[in-house]
Structures are given as structure tokens and as C-alpha cells.
Design a protein around this motif. Structure first.
Motif, mmCIF file in Angstrom:
data_model
loop_
_atom_site.group_PDB
_atom_site.id
_atom_site.type_symbol
_atom_site.label_atom_id
_atom_site.label_comp_id
_atom_site.label_asym_id
_atom_site.label_seq_id
_atom_site.Cartn_x
_atom_site.Cartn_y
_atom_site.Cartn_z
ATOM 1 N N ARG A 33 0.946 -1.257 0.096
ATOM 2 C CA ARG A 33 -0.094 0.010 0.139
ATOM 3 C C ARG A 33 0.841 1.184 -0.004
ATOM 4 O O ARG A 33 0.672 2.191 -0.957
ATOM 5 C CB ARG A 33 -0.886 -0.186 1.179
ATOM 6 N N LEU A 34 2.076 1.058 0.744
ATOM 7 C CA LEU A 34 2.805 2.420 0.833
ATOM 8 C C LEU A 34 3.448 2.594 -0.459
ATOM 9 O O LEU A 34 3.549 3.859 -0.786
ATOM 10 C CB LEU A 34 3.961 2.051 2.006
ATOM 11 N N THR A 35 4.096 1.713 -1.218
ATOM 12 C CA THR A 35 4.803 1.628 -2.076
ATOM 13 C C THR A 35 4.237 1.882 -3.746
ATOM 14 O O THR A 35 4.604 2.169 -4.667
ATOM 15 C CB THR A 35 5.860 0.867 -2.167
ATOM 16 N N GLY A 36 2.851 1.128 -3.679
ATOM 17 C CA GLY A 36 2.191 1.043 -4.681
ATOM 18 C C GLY A 36 2.379 0.081 -5.908
ATOM 19 O O GLY A 36 1.845 -0.247 -6.695
ATOM 20 N N TYR A 37 3.423 -1.102 -5.307
ATOM 21 C CA TYR A 37 3.740 -2.112 -5.933
ATOM 22 C C TYR A 37 2.779 -3.302 -5.739
ATOM 23 O O TYR A 37 2.251 -3.187 -4.894
ATOM 24 C CB TYR A 37 5.352 -2.370 -5.860
ATOM 25 N N ALA A 38 2.730 -4.039 -6.827
ATOM 26 C CA ALA A 38 2.150 -5.429 -6.618
ATOM 27 C C ALA A 38 3.058 -6.486 -6.217
ATOM 28 O O ALA A 38 4.540 -6.274 -6.295
ATOM 29 C CB ALA A 38 1.517 -5.935 -7.772
ATOM 30 N N ARG A 39 2.706 -7.728 -5.269
ATOM 31 C CA ARG A 39 3.749 -8.423 -4.446
ATOM 32 C C ARG A 39 4.660 -8.952 -5.447
ATOM 33 O O ARG A 39 5.955 -9.118 -5.446
ATOM 34 C CB ARG A 39 3.126 -9.334 -3.725
ATOM 35 N N ASP A 83 16.199 8.096 8.133
ATOM 36 C CA ASP A 83 15.388 8.768 7.069
ATOM 37 C C ASP A 83 16.098 8.946 5.867
ATOM 38 O O ASP A 83 17.071 9.376 5.530
ATOM 39 C CB ASP A 83 15.098 10.336 7.753
ATOM 40 N N LEU A 84 14.954 8.213 4.806
ATOM 41 C CA LEU A 84 15.600 8.082 3.318
ATOM 42 C C LEU A 84 14.587 8.671 2.460
ATOM 43 O O LEU A 84 13.191 8.633 2.781
ATOM 44 C CB LEU A 84 15.768 6.767 2.875
ATOM 45 N N LEU A 85 14.738 9.545 1.478
ATOM 46 C CA LEU A 85 13.898 9.779 0.455
ATOM 47 C C LEU A 85 13.495 8.707 -0.456
ATOM 48 O O LEU A 85 14.669 8.424 -1.227
ATOM 49 C CB LEU A 85 14.224 11.205 -0.202
ATOM 50 N N ASN A 86 12.450 8.225 -0.553
ATOM 51 C CA ASN A 86 12.004 6.845 -1.546
ATOM 52 C C ASN A 86 11.026 7.443 -2.366
ATOM 53 O O ASN A 86 10.390 8.523 -2.197
ATOM 54 C CB ASN A 86 11.845 5.836 -0.669
ATOM 55 N N TYR A 87 10.746 6.537 -3.488
ATOM 56 C CA TYR A 87 9.688 6.661 -4.519
ATOM 57 C C TYR A 87 8.863 5.579 -4.498
ATOM 58 O O TYR A 87 9.424 4.419 -4.379
ATOM 59 C CB TYR A 87 10.653 6.921 -5.739
ATOM 60 N N ARG A 88 7.571 5.978 -4.944
ATOM 61 C CA ARG A 88 6.704 5.163 -4.851
ATOM 62 C C ARG A 88 6.575 4.517 -6.443
ATOM 63 O O ARG A 88 7.352 5.072 -7.218
ATOM 64 C CB ARG A 88 5.159 5.714 -4.903
ATOM 65 N N LYS A 89 5.780 3.578 -6.863
ATOM 66 C CA LYS A 89 5.940 3.116 -8.157
ATOM 67 C C LYS A 89 5.253 4.171 -9.196
ATOM 68 O O LYS A 89 5.890 4.292 -10.310
ATOM 69 C CB LYS A 89 4.701 1.781 -8.475
ATOM 70 N N ASP A 90 4.608 5.005 -8.914
ATOM 71 C CA ASP A 90 4.209 6.203 -9.837
ATOM 72 C C ASP A 90 5.200 7.266 -9.812
ATOM 73 O O ASP A 90 4.714 8.317 -10.270
ATOM 74 C CB ASP A 90 2.662 6.653 -9.331
ATOM 75 N N GLY A 91 6.192 7.191 -9.052
ATOM 76 C CA GLY A 91 7.244 8.129 -9.003
ATOM 77 C C GLY A 91 7.117 9.238 -7.852
ATOM 78 O O GLY A 91 7.931 10.117 -7.778
ATOM 79 N N THR A 92 6.116 9.366 -7.227
ATOM 80 C CA THR A 92 5.811 10.096 -6.152
ATOM 81 C C THR A 92 6.797 9.892 -5.019
ATOM 82 O O THR A 92 6.912 8.665 -4.614
ATOM 83 C CB THR A 92 4.385 10.504 -5.909
ATOM 84 N N PRO A 93 7.558 10.880 -4.400
ATOM 85 C CA PRO A 93 8.446 10.501 -3.351
ATOM 86 C C PRO A 93 7.740 10.543 -2.105
ATOM 87 O O PRO A 93 6.748 11.228 -2.024
ATOM 88 C CB PRO A 93 9.437 12.101 -3.368
#
Lengths: 373, 144
Positions: free
Chosen positions: A55-61, A98-108
Motif C-alpha cells: 500500500r505504501l509503495t504502490g507495487y504489486a507483490r 530517514d531516506l527519500l524513497n519513491y513509489r511506483k508512480d514516481g511520487t517521493p
């Protein structure tokens, strides 16, 4: 949507933690995003991922199982922070960062990563366990606070610079005005000096000289104010020394000795001109009347603080002050009376036997706090 | 006054003050040999006349500086420079190469007393009269 049999992808965990294990069930169901990686396989791939992580990252398993989790990194991820994580993994120790990470849709998003090794009873490294918490609001809030702080500091620095410049400009202006006042007083004295030299009638000449003395006394006030470098306060004692020296010197009376009894006492600068004119009248009168008809002696000028007052004493040991010299109607007398009123001062003439002693008490007062309009 | 009067050059860009100084210097028994309102005029006159004393305003017409005049005159033997200025505080202790400085606004008594003191410095040193309080001298000209 993930396939219905997606849970099979995590079956490998069952080797040590049975599917019915309540801890495994809790990890699957928690709202905290969590993954487990297997460092014993090449490139430390993800072997478990819970729903919260998806849910957090938007990826499928199935997109991320078996991959290294560096796919979370993006263009603005701090390389230094990534290096710290890598070093922790290499050294088999835990790390929170603390790391700046990105979701599947590119939002940080800001990821408060906590990563720790899982080691069995024999000390063998089995897994890495990592939890991810979206702390974007906190980090960005902190950044905003920092930015706001920097902005305020820049603003304060600029304002301070502006004020410093304004103060310097004002000081320059005060000096320029002061310079012009002094120059104008000098020019008035010049005009009076030259005009006086052309007057033959002794009485008219004496009157002009009295006026010139008053203008010079005011000139000395401004010279002293400039030299003291204090534009607010005026030392009456130091001025009295200059003035008395000047008047006795200017009179050419070598038979009159000046006795000065001085202690520094300051009045607000507004009071300087009336105080100066008063002193000028008193000292001039003492010379003119007390030591009239070639009688010499000692002229005493005392200026001392006395509580909230300036106590001034001008005394001669000569003829003293005749009644008519301080009589109604003389210009000098009226000048003294009205300057006393202005200063709220008290003045008294005492016979000194021989001579006269004039006592003047001027309230020091304080400089006005608010700027004058 | 003992000895011949001092030959004095006046350098002052304010006409009224120049006239007053001229009167006061003459009243003190000295001779004004020349007057200048500008820097080049002052230097030219000083070189031509070799006065005993030059009273020099620090700020001259057209932005000229009395300091320049003092620098030039310092190289000339026999001419003493005394500044007359509303900004005596701007000078450091060596008075910009001048022997003394008279603060503006000056009074007649300060100029009279100052001329007496300077005459003693030039004609029969060391000076014995009291320096007027509106005037300051460089260390080497102070009465002991």
C-alpha cells in the motif's frame, strides 16, 4: 489486484515460522510496512513483503518479490544515506535512517527505515528485517521550519543592515547639520566683529561687543558638543572652563585672576544654550561691575552637581554688584530672568563682603525619551 | 610684542570668516601678507611669500583639502601651519603635519591668545603664555 494465490510467494518463510505462527500473522496484518530480505541469496532479494508495504509503495507483490529493494531509490535520494544503509548491511548491524524513497508512480516520500539482521541461535545470519514508516509530514515540516528559520535570519540580517546604514546616514546628517550651525555661528560672529570695529561711539561699541560675546558663547556650546561626541548630554563644568577662560582673556584684564572650582555635571543638550547664555551674563557682569574702575581681584566660577541640580556660583571679591546693575529694565537682567524661567532655575545675589556672590541652581532634568516632533 | 610682527598667510574659503581672521590677526599686531580661498592659490602664495605662519581651513573651495596645503608647506622651511577647522576631531595626534589647530567656531579671545602663543613659539621659544582652550598644539610645540 494481486493474484489470489499470492500468499504462496511467502511460503518459504514457513520453513522456520509456520503459517499458523501468530507473530507471522501479525506481521502480515500490521499497518507498518515491513519486508524481509535474504542475504544468503545473490543480491539480498526480498523474500517477504506485507500488505502495508504494498500500500505504501504502490507495487504489486509479484513485481518486487525476489528483487533487491534499491528500486525504492530515486533521483533525489541522498547517496550518503544509501551508503550508510549498505555499510550497516555489510557489517551485519541494525540502522535507523530517514531516506527519500519513491513509489511506483514516481511520487517521493520520506521513509523512516529501520533495518536489522535476523540471526539464529548459532549466530548464523538468516535475514534482514526492515520496517518502513512514511514520515513525509515530519521531515517536510522540519525542512519547512529550517527554511523558515533561514528566511527569518536572512530578513533580520537585511533589516539590521538597513538600520545600520540608516543610522550611519542619520549620524552623517547630524554631523553635517552641526557643521553648518557652527559655520553659521562663526559667520554671525565674523559680521559682528567687523561691524563693531567700525563703530566710534564707545556705548554703541560696548553694546555690540556684548552681543558678540553672547554669540561666541553659543558658538562655544556647539564646539564643545561636537568635541564631546555626545549629542545628548552637555557638561556644564567643562563649558564653564572654556567660557570663563575666554571671557577673562578677551577682556584683557590681567589684574583679574580666575579661580575655577569645577566638577563635571551634565544637562540634556536642549538646556545647553540657555545655561551657556546665563553663565555668560553672570561672568561678564562680575568682570564689568565687580572689577570696575581698574580694581583687580579673584573671579570665582564654581560648577558642581548638587543632587538633581547644577549648582553654579559666580563671585567677585571687588566692588560687588551695585543695585542698579541688576535693576529692572536692563537687557542683561531681563535675559537672566527669562532664561531662569525657561530652565526653572533659582537665582540669588548675596553680598560677599567684599564683592558679590551669585548662586544659581538649575534642575538637571532628563532628556526627553520620545523623539520630538 | 618683541621683535618684528609675524607675516601671516590666511587660507579660508568662507569670505566672512576670512575677513574676520584678517582683522583679528592685525588686531594682534601681525601682518597679513596674503589671503587664499583655494588650494592652488594657497600653495602658490606660500611659495612666493614665505610667510612665518599660515592659518589654513581644512576644507577649502571646490573640495580642495587643507591637508594638501599643509603637506606642501611642511616641506618649506620657515613656515608654520596651523589649521582652523570645524572638524578638529578628524585630526590625529600629529595634527596632519600642522603645528596646531584652532577649532571653529573660534572666539576673538582664542585667536588673540593663539597668536600670542604662536608668536612665542616662532620668535622666542619655548612659549610661556597659556594655550587658549579652543586650540590644540602638536606635541613638539606644547609648553613644558
Amino acid at each position: 489486484m494481486e493474484p489470489a494465490d499470492a500468499w504462496h510467494l511467502t511460503d518459504r518463510l514457513n520453513a522456520e515460522h509456520g503459517k499458523g505462527d501468530p507473530f507471522a500473522a501479525a506481521i502480515r496484518a500490521t499497518r507498518m510496512a515491513m519486508i524481509i530480505t535474504n542475504p544468503r541469496e545473490p543480491d539480498n532479494p526480498i523474500v517477504f513483503v506485507n500488505d502495508a508495504f504494498l500500500r505504501l509503495t504502490g507495487y504489486a507483490r509479484e513485481e518486487i518479490m525476489g528483487t533487491n529493494c534499491r528500486f525504492l531509490q530515486g533521483p533525489d535520494t541522498d547517496r550518503g544515506a544509501v551508503r550508510q544503509v549498505r555499510e550497516a548491511i555489510e557489517e551485519v548491524r541494525d540502522i535507523g535512517i530517514d531516506l527519500l524513497n519513491y513509489r511506483k508512480d514516481g511520487t517521493p516520500f520520506w521513509n523512516a527505515l529501520y533495518l536489522s539482521p535476523v540471526i539464529n541461535e548459532t549466530g548464523e545470519l538468516l535475514f534482514y528485517f526492515a520496517s518502513q514508516l512514511d514520515v513525509t509530514d515530519r521531515v517536510e515540516g522540519n525542512l519547512r521550519v529550517l527554511e523558515e528559520k533561514e528566511r527569518v535570519e536572512r530578513e533580520v540580517a537585511k533589516r539590521t543592515r538597513d538600520l545600520t546604514e540608516a543610522l550611519a546616514a542619520k549620524t552623517m546628517l547630524v554631523h553635517e547639520v552641526d557643521h553648518r550651525v557652527k559655520n553659521n555661528l562663526q559667520m554671525i560672529a565674523s559680521l559682528l566683529t567687523m561691524q563693531t570695529r567700525t563703530i566710534a561711539d564707545p556705548a554703541a561699541r560696548a553694546t555690540m561687543t556684548s552681543m558678540l560675546n553672547r554669540v561666541e558663547a553659543l558658538g562655544t556650546v556647539h564646539r564643545r558638543l561636537y568635541q564631546s561626541r555626545d549629542v545628548e548630554r552637555f557638561d556644564v563644568a567643562a563649558f564653564a572652563q572654556d567660557l570663563a577662560d575666554d571671557i577673562v582673556r578677551g577682556s584683557g584684564r590681567t589684574d583679574v585672576r580666575l579661580h575655577l572650582d569645577l566638577e563635571a555635571v551634565e544637562v540634556p543638550v536642549e538646556k545647553a544654550p540657555p545655561v551657556a547664555l546665563m553663565l555668560n551674563e553672570l561672568i561678564t557682569n562680575a568682570l564689568k561691575h565687580g572689577f570696575a574702575r581698574e580694581r583687580g581681584g579673584v573671579l570665582t566660577v564654581s560648577v558642581r552637581p548638587d543632587g538633581n541640580y547644577v549648582a553654579i556660583r559666580v563671585a567677585d571679591d571687588g566692588h560687588g554688584m551695585p543695585e542698579n546693575a541688576t535693576g529692572v529694565g536692563s537687557f542683561g537682567k531681563r535675559l537672566i530672568e527669562n532664561l531662569s524661567r525657561q530652565l526653572a532655575a533659582s537665582i540669588a545675589w548675596h553680598p560677599a563682603n567684599p564683592g558679590t556672590r551669585v548662586e544659581l541652581r538649575i534642575p538637571v532634568g532628563s532628556a526627553p525619551k520620545e523623539p520630538r516632533s | 610684542m618683541n621683535g618684528p610682527p609675524l607675516r601671516v598667510l590666511l587660507v579660508e574659503d568662507e569670505a566672512l570668516i576670512l575677513m574676520q581672521l584678517e582683522a583679528l590677526v592685525e588686531d594682534a599686531g601681525h601682518v597679513v601678507v596674503g589671503t587664499a580661498m583655494r588650494r592652488d592659490e594657497a600653495i602658490g602664495l606660500a611659495q612666493a611669500l614665505h610667510p612665518d605662519l599660515a592659518l589654513v581651513d581644512l576644507s577649502l573651495c571646490e573640495g580642495g583639502s587643507g591637508l594638501d596645503v599643509a603637506q606642501t608647506l611642511r616641506g618649506m622651511a620657515g613656515t608654520m601651519v596651523v589649521f582652523v577647522t570645524a572638524n578638529p576631531m578628524r585630526l590625529d595626534d600629529d595634527l596632519g603635519g600642522a603645528a596646531g589647530v584652532i577649532a571653529k567656531p573660534f572666539t576673538r579671545a582664542v585667536v588673540a591668545g593663539g597668536m600670542l602663543y604662536l608668536e612665542e613659539c616662532l620668535r622666542r621659544p619655548p612659549p610661556v603664555s597659556l594655550l587658549p582652550r579652543g586650540m590644540r598644539m602638536a606635541p613638539e610645540f606644547r609648553a613644558s
